[in-house]
Design a protein around this motif. Structure first.
Motif, PDB file in Angstrom:
ATOM      1  N   CYS A  67      -5.540  -0.429   1.096  1.00 52.08           N
ATOM      2  CA  CYS A  67      -5.598   0.608   0.076  1.00 52.08           C
ATOM      3  C   CYS A  67      -6.534   1.731   0.541  1.00 52.08           C
ATOM      4  O   CYS A  67      -7.694   1.475   0.867  1.00 52.08           O
ATOM      5  CB  CYS A  67      -6.098   0.036  -1.248  1.00 52.08           C
ATOM      6  SG  CYS A  67      -6.361   1.301  -2.515  1.00 52.08           S
ATOM      7  N   PRO A  68      -6.071   2.983   0.568  1.00 52.28           N
ATOM      8  CA  PRO A  68      -6.928   4.067   1.063  1.00 52.28           C
ATOM      9  C   PRO A  68      -8.149   4.298   0.197  1.00 52.28           C
ATOM     10  O   PRO A  68      -9.199   4.725   0.685  1.00 52.28           O
ATOM     11  CB  PRO A  68      -5.995   5.290   1.035  1.00 52.28           C
ATOM     12  CG  PRO A  68      -4.910   4.935   0.065  1.00 52.28           C
ATOM     13  CD  PRO A  68      -4.728   3.447   0.192  1.00 52.28           C
ATOM     14  N   GLY A  94      -0.785   3.655  -0.831  1.00 40.83           N
ATOM     15  CA  GLY A  94      -0.829   3.834   0.609  1.00 40.83           C
ATOM     16  C   GLY A  94       0.086   2.888   1.359  1.00 40.83           C
ATOM     17  O   GLY A  94       1.249   2.704   1.007  1.00 40.83           O
ATOM     18  N   ASP A  95      -0.468   2.260   2.396  1.00 43.17           N
ATOM     19  CA  ASP A  95       0.308   1.331   3.217  1.00 43.17           C
ATOM     20  C   ASP A  95       0.246  -0.103   2.713  1.00 43.17           C
ATOM     21  O   ASP A  95       0.812  -1.003   3.340  1.00 43.17           O
ATOM     22  CB  ASP A  95      -0.199   1.359   4.664  1.00 43.17           C
ATOM     23  CG  ASP A  95       0.039   2.703   5.331  1.00 43.17           C
ATOM     24  OD1 ASP A  95       1.042   3.356   4.980  1.00 43.17           O
ATOM     25  OD2 ASP A  95      -0.773   3.104   6.187  1.00 43.17           O
TER      26      ASP A  95
END
Length: 247
Positions: A200-201, A71-72
């Motif tokens: 973290c998703p 993710g980001d």
């Protein structure tokens, strides 16, 4: 080099006591810090540097970050930061999220990721001649693990403060086991450490048992200021090598 920051006397006292109680650091050790970029591991980075200067033994340390490509979450700012500090640094990228999708269901992401990260850290230590791995779990983490094990597993165990891995070639230490999370949070905030947000998703997709335990402990501590002192007395025997533990 030498943009290191000296931690508070209280934090240093707690870590020094843990290092002594559990014989964590020895002459000639080469210590590899697992650096996530969070407040705890960044605090431990500065603590290890301070003790390297003042300890009566000689040891070296470096750091490793495992980027799970999730993710980001982007720990790459650690690269220039560690270069500025002059610390030997190993940045390992591994598509752990994609690996997890292929091997198991979503609820298992965190445990799967943890296992893969640990394997990469072990491999990095062996490849570069480190004999000790330093991890940054603190007393709050150990208390939460203790309750999770008791409530959901029916066992009295928690993370170990110092142990040898199954292969017998690496020692794993947790110098922050006497320190509180609020102490690393305060140190990181006061000194503007470049904390990487955990985005973290998979971690934020659902409530976790650990988060529930964290909230439970916070509620109890609000009316019992000696809660963690009592918990430390209860779990300290479980933190020693040879006791039941989560590792």
């Amino acid at each position: 080099m030498n943009n290191f920051i000296k931690p508070s006397r209280t934090l240093l006292t707690l870590v020094g006591r843990a290092i002594g109680d559990f014989n964590m650091l020895r002459e000639g050790d080469r210590v590899l810090l697992g650096l996530s970029g969070g407040k705890d591991s960044l605090s431990l980075l500065h603590i290890l540097h301070h003790f390297q200067k003042v300890a009566p033994i000689d040891y070296q340390f470096g750091a490793v970050t495992v980027d799970p490509m999730a993710g980001d979450f982007d720990p790459s700012p650690m690269i220039p930061y560690l270069a500025e500090l002059g610390v030997d640094y190993y940045y390992q990228r591994e598509p752990i999220m994609e690996m997890a999708k292929q091997h198991m269901g979503k609820p298992s992401y965190c445990s799967f990721c943890s296992r893969i990260k640990r394997g990469i850290i072990y491999r990095t230590a062996r490849d570069h001649g480190y004999n000790v791995i330093a991890l940054a779990q603190h007393l709050d983490d150990l208390a939460e693990s203790f309750l999770m094990s008791a409530f959901h597993g029916g066992k009295l165990k928690t993370m170990k403060a110092h142990y040898v891995n199954d292969d017998g070639d690496l020692r794993i230490i947790r110098p922050l086991v006497y320190a509180r999370e609020r102490q690393t949070r305060d140190f990181a905030a006061k000194n503007h450490l470049p904390v990487i947000a955990d985005s973290c998703p998979a971690c934020f997709s659902m409530p976790t048992q650990r988060q529930h335990m964290k909230e439970l402990l916070a509620t109890e501590e609000a009316s019992n200021q000696t809660l963690f002192k009592s918990l430390l007395s209860a779990i300290k025997p479980l933190m020693a090598e040879g006791s039941p533990a989560d590792g």
